[in-house]
Scaffold this motif. Sequence first.
Motif, PDB file in Angstrom:
ATOM      1  N   UNK A   8       1.274  -1.129   0.314  1.00  0.00           N
ATOM      2  CA  UNK A   8       0.321   0.081   0.023  1.00  0.00           C
ATOM      3  C   UNK A   8       0.766   1.188  -0.079  1.00  0.00           C
ATOM      4  N   UNK A   9       0.509   2.590  -0.582  1.00  0.00           N
ATOM      5  CA  UNK A   9       1.284   3.640  -1.424  1.00  0.00           C
ATOM      6  C   UNK A   9       0.281   4.860  -0.314  1.00  0.00           C
ATOM      7  N   UNK A  10       1.232   4.337   1.799  1.00  0.00           N
ATOM      8  CA  UNK A  10       0.479   5.631   3.190  1.00  0.00           C
ATOM      9  C   UNK A  10       0.854   6.431   2.243  1.00  0.00           C
ATOM     10  N   UNK A  11       1.365   7.738   1.811  1.00  0.00           N
ATOM     11  CA  UNK A  11       2.053   8.238   1.967  1.00  0.00           C
ATOM     12  C   UNK A  11       1.246   9.829   1.541  1.00  0.00           C
ATOM     13  N   UNK A  12       1.178  10.127   2.400  1.00  0.00           N
ATOM     14  CA  UNK A  12      -0.307  11.416   3.044  1.00  0.00           C
ATOM     15  C   UNK A  12      -1.107  11.241   3.310  1.00  0.00           C
ATOM     16  N   UNK A  13      -1.529   9.538   3.267  1.00  0.00           N
ATOM     17  CA  UNK A  13      -2.843   9.194   3.480  1.00  0.00           C
ATOM     18  C   UNK A  13      -2.874   8.996   5.174  1.00  0.00           C
ATOM     19  N   UNK A  14      -4.113   9.608   5.328  1.00  0.00           N
ATOM     20  CA  UNK A  14      -4.480   9.662   7.112  1.00  0.00           C
ATOM     21  C   UNK A  14      -5.061   8.181   7.720  1.00  0.00           C
ATOM     22  N   UNK A  15      -4.693   8.059   8.559  1.00  0.00           N
ATOM     23  CA  UNK A  15      -4.808   6.463   9.522  1.00  0.00           C
ATOM     24  C   UNK A  15      -5.317   6.663  10.909  1.00  0.00           C
ATOM     25  N   UNK A  16      -5.993   6.220  10.924  1.00  0.00           N
ATOM     26  CA  UNK A  16      -6.334   6.174  12.242  1.00  0.00           C
ATOM     27  C   UNK A  16      -5.364   5.196  13.470  1.00  0.00           C
ATOM     28  N   UNK A  17      -4.745   5.111  14.551  1.00  0.00           N
ATOM     29  CA  UNK A  17      -4.661   4.393  15.413  1.00  0.00           C
ATOM     30  C   UNK A  17      -5.913   4.298  16.860  1.00  0.00           C
ATOM     31  N   UNK A  18      -6.082   3.979  16.923  1.00  0.00           N
ATOM     32  CA  UNK A  18      -7.402   3.976  18.390  1.00  0.00           C
ATOM     33  C   UNK A  18      -6.125   2.893  19.556  1.00  0.00           C
ATOM     34  N   UNK A  19      -5.802   3.663  20.961  1.00  0.00           N
ATOM     35  CA  UNK A  19      -4.563   2.968  21.699  1.00  0.00           C
ATOM     36  C   UNK A  19      -3.402   3.587  21.337  1.00  0.00           C
ATOM     37  N   UNK A  25       2.989   1.544  19.342  1.00  0.00           N
ATOM     38  CA  UNK A  25       4.254   2.216  19.592  1.00  0.00           C
ATOM     39  C   UNK A  25       4.452   1.464  18.070  1.00  0.00           C
ATOM     40  N   UNK A  26       4.521   0.570  18.244  1.00  0.00           N
ATOM     41  CA  UNK A  26       4.731  -0.634  17.546  1.00  0.00           C
ATOM     42  C   UNK A  26       4.594  -0.698  15.683  1.00  0.00           C
ATOM     43  N   UNK A  27       3.244  -0.431  16.109  1.00  0.00           N
ATOM     44  CA  UNK A  27       2.548  -0.464  14.803  1.00  0.00           C
ATOM     45  C   UNK A  27       2.830   1.317  14.300  1.00  0.00           C
ATOM     46  N   UNK A  28       2.596   2.269  15.048  1.00  0.00           N
ATOM     47  CA  UNK A  28       3.208   3.266  14.324  1.00  0.00           C
ATOM     48  C   UNK A  28       4.639   3.340  14.097  1.00  0.00           C
ATOM     49  N   UNK A  29       5.469   2.951  14.495  1.00  0.00           N
ATOM     50  CA  UNK A  29       6.562   3.415  13.771  1.00  0.00           C
ATOM     51  C   UNK A  29       6.602   2.372  12.327  1.00  0.00           C
ATOM     52  N   UNK A  30       6.324   1.456  12.058  1.00  0.00           N
ATOM     53  CA  UNK A  30       6.114   1.035  10.542  1.00  0.00           C
ATOM     54  C   UNK A  30       5.025   2.293  10.130  1.00  0.00           C
ATOM     55  N   UNK A  31       4.345   2.811  10.255  1.00  0.00           N
ATOM     56  CA  UNK A  31       3.343   4.020   9.624  1.00  0.00           C
ATOM     57  C   UNK A  31       3.907   4.902   8.578  1.00  0.00           C
ATOM     58  N   UNK A  32       5.044   5.300  10.063  1.00  0.00           N
ATOM     59  CA  UNK A  32       5.656   6.565  10.033  1.00  0.00           C
ATOM     60  C   UNK A  32       6.931   6.258   9.078  1.00  0.00           C
ATOM     61  N   UNK A  33       7.557   5.242   8.920  1.00  0.00           N
ATOM     62  CA  UNK A  33       8.106   4.774   7.915  1.00  0.00           C
ATOM     63  C   UNK A  33       7.704   4.752   6.408  1.00  0.00           C
ATOM     64  N   UNK A  35       5.803   7.318   5.613  1.00  0.00           N
ATOM     65  CA  UNK A  35       5.266   8.105   6.022  1.00  0.00           C
ATOM     66  C   UNK A  35       3.947   8.664   4.986  1.00  0.00           C
ATOM     67  N   UNK A  36       3.167   7.872   6.465  1.00  0.00           N
ATOM     68  CA  UNK A  36       1.503   8.044   6.448  1.00  0.00           C
ATOM     69  C   UNK A  36       0.963   8.921   7.470  1.00  0.00           C
TER      70      UNK A  36
END
Length: 467
Positions: A8-19, A25-33, A35-36
């Motif tokens: 998936x191309x997540x660049x500049x796409x809005x992702x919602x993390x509940x919690x 945090x482990x998931x957020x690190x991947x999402x930031x890599x 560029x989400x």
Amino acid sequence: MDYLPVFLDLKYKNILVVGAGEVAFNKIKLLLRAHAVVNIIAKDMCSEIRSLLVQKKVFWLSKEFQISYLKNIFLVIAATSNTELNQTIFKKCNKLKMLVNVVDDQSKCSFIFPSIIDRSPIIIAMSSGGTAPVLLRLLRKKIESILPIRLGNVAKIAGCWRSIVKKQFSNLLERKRFWEKLFNSIFVQYIINGKEKKAVSFLESIIKKPNVLIGEIILVGAGPGNSDLLTLRALQVMQEADVVLYDNLVSQEILNLIRRDAKCIYVGKRAGLKNITQEKIIKLLIFLANQGKKVVRLKGGDSFIFGRGGEELEAAKNANINFQVVPGITSGIGASAYSGIPLTHRNYAQGVIFITGHKCVNNTANNWSILCDPSYTLVVYMGSLNALEISEKLILYGRLRSTPIAIISQSTTINQKVIIGRLDEINKLFKLTISPSLLIIGQVVLLHQKLAWFKDLTNLNNTETIF
């Protein structure tokens, strides 16, 4: 196939993390890599996520989840300990046909996170569909070990040249053959070794002369015997070889790791037997490299420690053949470590000297006045050769007859055998061993009984003391 693997191309796409705990945090690190744009809903945050918030790398929307927060969201991750809330999020997302992942609850996931090997832009994703995560972790470790860190740079540089190559080779089949030849050439090694300018220069030359095959010779140290002691680089090179010339000291366990379609040629030498000469080995190396092949010269231990690697590289240089060296754990280091004999120790030895039992070609004599200094540990490769002469000379020049010695055969393997004795018993002790053996002379040998960890690990009575 339970899941379709997609990227998936997540660049500049809005992702919602509940919690906002450790799992989130482990998931957020991947999402930031990727560029989400990461938006968070949580009552409390772990310190790592709070730090990301301070750095404005993530956005905090609210303490409580509401359906209105799903507007303009590309995908959702629920990482809370509240099963009711997770269920609600899953149902709402499903109803809106949104991608959702409830962490650690496979039944509530429209997508799952694979195990990732990142050599951007080369990305390898693996999954067991949630059935065997530990097995997946082991597989990932194996694959990680054979993929060089700079592999992504190979893809980046190739990508910059795609349009130029396309103009040069209008035929699809010609282009395919060009790229295959390039990626099997020294071009990749230049990039892996950080020589990108050389790699680009090589690429330019091969575009102009596409039919020229350029080979190379790679000296690889296979270590002291145990395949676990191979370096990652050695394993990578063995997986890329067209031809492997291997020595007598390379174990079958290590040979099994060579690329299956590589040609393996035995060029081992054993004392007292009819062997292939060094001259013939060098000629064979150069002949194969001149055919455009990637030739691996696989030697036990390290190529530059009594392995004649320097001679072979001199010949390669004189023949204008590209070469590189992959060091290995030399048998002196491996055998001492696996027999619990530190080669230096503040209370026993201030230094170590490596020599060989072989006599020099020009009969140059050893400097016995240095070798007999008891403050140095002496390590003798191919120790059974001229052992008695070595012992007599050392005693003559001042080493005590009672100096402790260790004779180690098949070091680092489950068949390792260590015989402990005195310097003046050397001839008798070598009759109890099998060749090839390594000889250690010095007071550090006294530490063997105390530090012999490998004997205990393998439950083998592999030590004989004759002292």
